[in-house]
Write a protein that holds these residues in place. Structure first.
Motif, PDB file in Angstrom:
ATOM      1  N   LEU A   8       0.846  -1.177   0.000  1.00  0.00           N
ATOM      2  CA  LEU A   8       0.000   0.000   0.000  1.00  0.00           C
ATOM      3  C   LEU A   8       0.884   1.230   0.000  1.00  0.00           C
ATOM      4  O   LEU A   8       1.921   1.251   0.647  1.00  0.00           O
ATOM      5  N   THR A   9       0.455   2.242  -0.690  1.00  0.00           N
ATOM      6  CA  THR A   9       1.186   3.508  -0.634  1.00  0.00           C
ATOM      7  C   THR A   9       0.705   4.285   0.589  1.00  0.00           C
ATOM      8  O   THR A   9      -0.406   4.057   1.095  1.00  0.00           O
ATOM      9  N   LEU A  10       1.521   5.186   1.063  1.00  0.00           N
ATOM     10  CA  LEU A  10       1.125   6.018   2.195  1.00  0.00           C
ATOM     11  C   LEU A  10      -0.111   6.839   1.830  1.00  0.00           C
ATOM     12  O   LEU A  10      -1.033   6.976   2.641  1.00  0.00           O
ATOM     13  N   GLY A  11      -0.154   7.356   0.621  1.00  0.00           N
ATOM     14  CA  GLY A  11      -1.318   8.121   0.187  1.00  0.00           C
ATOM     15  C   GLY A  11      -2.607   7.310   0.252  1.00  0.00           C
ATOM     16  O   GLY A  11      -3.645   7.808   0.685  1.00  0.00           O
ATOM     17  N   LEU A  12      -2.551   6.042  -0.145  1.00  0.00           N
ATOM     18  CA  LEU A  12      -3.721   5.168  -0.089  1.00  0.00           C
ATOM     19  C   LEU A  12      -4.127   4.890   1.357  1.00  0.00           C
ATOM     20  O   LEU A  12      -5.310   4.917   1.695  1.00  0.00           O
ATOM     21  N   VAL A  13      -3.158   4.662   2.216  1.00  0.00           N
ATOM     22  CA  VAL A  13      -3.459   4.431   3.634  1.00  0.00           C
ATOM     23  C   VAL A  13      -4.115   5.665   4.246  1.00  0.00           C
ATOM     24  O   VAL A  13      -5.119   5.562   4.963  1.00  0.00           O
ATOM     25  N   GLU A  31      12.421   7.969   2.377  1.00  0.00           N
ATOM     26  CA  GLU A  31      11.534   9.077   2.721  1.00  0.00           C
ATOM     27  C   GLU A  31      11.277   9.995   1.532  1.00  0.00           C
ATOM     28  O   GLU A  31      10.138  10.428   1.326  1.00  0.00           O
ATOM     29  N   ASN A  32      12.296  10.299   0.762  1.00  0.00           N
ATOM     30  CA  ASN A  32      12.119  11.200  -0.396  1.00  0.00           C
ATOM     31  C   ASN A  32      11.021  10.701  -1.315  1.00  0.00           C
ATOM     32  O   ASN A  32      10.132  11.451  -1.706  1.00  0.00           O
ATOM     33  N   ASP A  33      11.101   9.433  -1.694  1.00  0.00           N
ATOM     34  CA  ASP A  33      10.125   8.867  -2.636  1.00  0.00           C
ATOM     35  C   ASP A  33       8.729   8.830  -2.033  1.00  0.00           C
ATOM     36  O   ASP A  33       7.748   9.151  -2.701  1.00  0.00           O
ATOM     37  N   VAL A  34       8.629   8.447  -0.777  1.00  0.00           N
ATOM     38  CA  VAL A  34       7.319   8.357  -0.130  1.00  0.00           C
ATOM     39  C   VAL A  34       6.712   9.743   0.029  1.00  0.00           C
ATOM     40  O   VAL A  34       5.542   9.963  -0.305  1.00  0.00           O
ATOM     41  N   LEU A  35       7.485  10.701   0.519  1.00  0.00           N
ATOM     42  CA  LEU A  35       6.968  12.059   0.701  1.00  0.00           C
ATOM     43  C   LEU A  35       6.536  12.671  -0.630  1.00  0.00           C
ATOM     44  O   LEU A  35       5.510  13.346  -0.700  1.00  0.00           O
ATOM     45  N   ALA A  36       7.311  12.435  -1.673  1.00  0.00           N
ATOM     46  CA  ALA A  36       6.979  12.988  -2.993  1.00  0.00           C
ATOM     47  C   ALA A  36       5.716  12.365  -3.570  1.00  0.00           C
ATOM     48  O   ALA A  36       5.032  12.995  -4.387  1.00  0.00           O
ATOM     49  N   SER A  37       5.381  11.153  -3.156  1.00  0.00           N
ATOM     50  CA  SER A  37       4.224  10.462  -3.722  1.00  0.00           C
ATOM     51  C   SER A  37       2.898  10.893  -3.102  1.00  0.00           C
ATOM     52  O   SER A  37       1.844  10.646  -3.675  1.00  0.00           O
ATOM     53  N   LEU A  69       7.612  20.354   0.411  1.00  0.00           N
ATOM     54  CA  LEU A  69       6.782  20.292   1.619  1.00  0.00           C
ATOM     55  C   LEU A  69       6.235  21.673   1.975  1.00  0.00           C
ATOM     56  O   LEU A  69       5.084  21.801   2.385  1.00  0.00           O
ATOM     57  N   THR A  70       7.054  22.700   1.794  1.00  0.00           N
ATOM     58  CA  THR A  70       6.613  24.065   2.076  1.00  0.00           C
ATOM     59  C   THR A  70       5.481  24.467   1.132  1.00  0.00           C
ATOM     60  O   THR A  70       4.513  25.106   1.547  1.00  0.00           O
TER      61      THR A  70
END
Length: 103
Positions: A8-13, A31-37, A69-70
């Motif tokens: 599962l992606t973080l966005g889906l969760v 973290e970079n990939d997950v945050l960007a998604s 993020l900003t």
């Protein structure tokens, strides 16, 4: 019977479970990939993550992540950033000691 693992992606969760007040990540450089998604943080009010200069030593990559993020209206409060970067913007771990911060 073959079992195929799913992920599962973080966005889906975030979209399908919750609400969540906070998200904390320490995923050793991913973290970079997950945050960007993630495009919609829903009810998340606090985001905590460890940025791995060991994995992503380029200061420009870090700065780009903070800018993204900003733009998503996060207030970013870095705890510590290495102070020694080479002229090309890459972290020089050979001259940086533990807990060395430029802030």
């Amino acid at each position: 019977v073959q079992v195929v693992p799913t992920s599962l992606t973080l966005g889906l969760v975030l979209a399908s479970h919750g609400p969540f007040d906070a998200v904390k990540m320490n995923i050793e450089g991913a973290e970079n990939d997950v945050l960007a998604s993630v495009t919609d943080w829903g009810t998340v009010k606090k985001l905590v993550f460890e940025y791995s200069f060991d994995v992503w030593p380029d200061l420009a990559v870090y700065d780009s992540l903070i800018e993204a993020l900003t733009r998503q209206e996060w207030k970013v409060h870095p705890e510590a950033i290495p102070s020694k970067f080479r002229e090309d913007g890459w972290w020089d771990r050979t001259v940086t000691r533990a807990n060395d911060a430029r802030l």
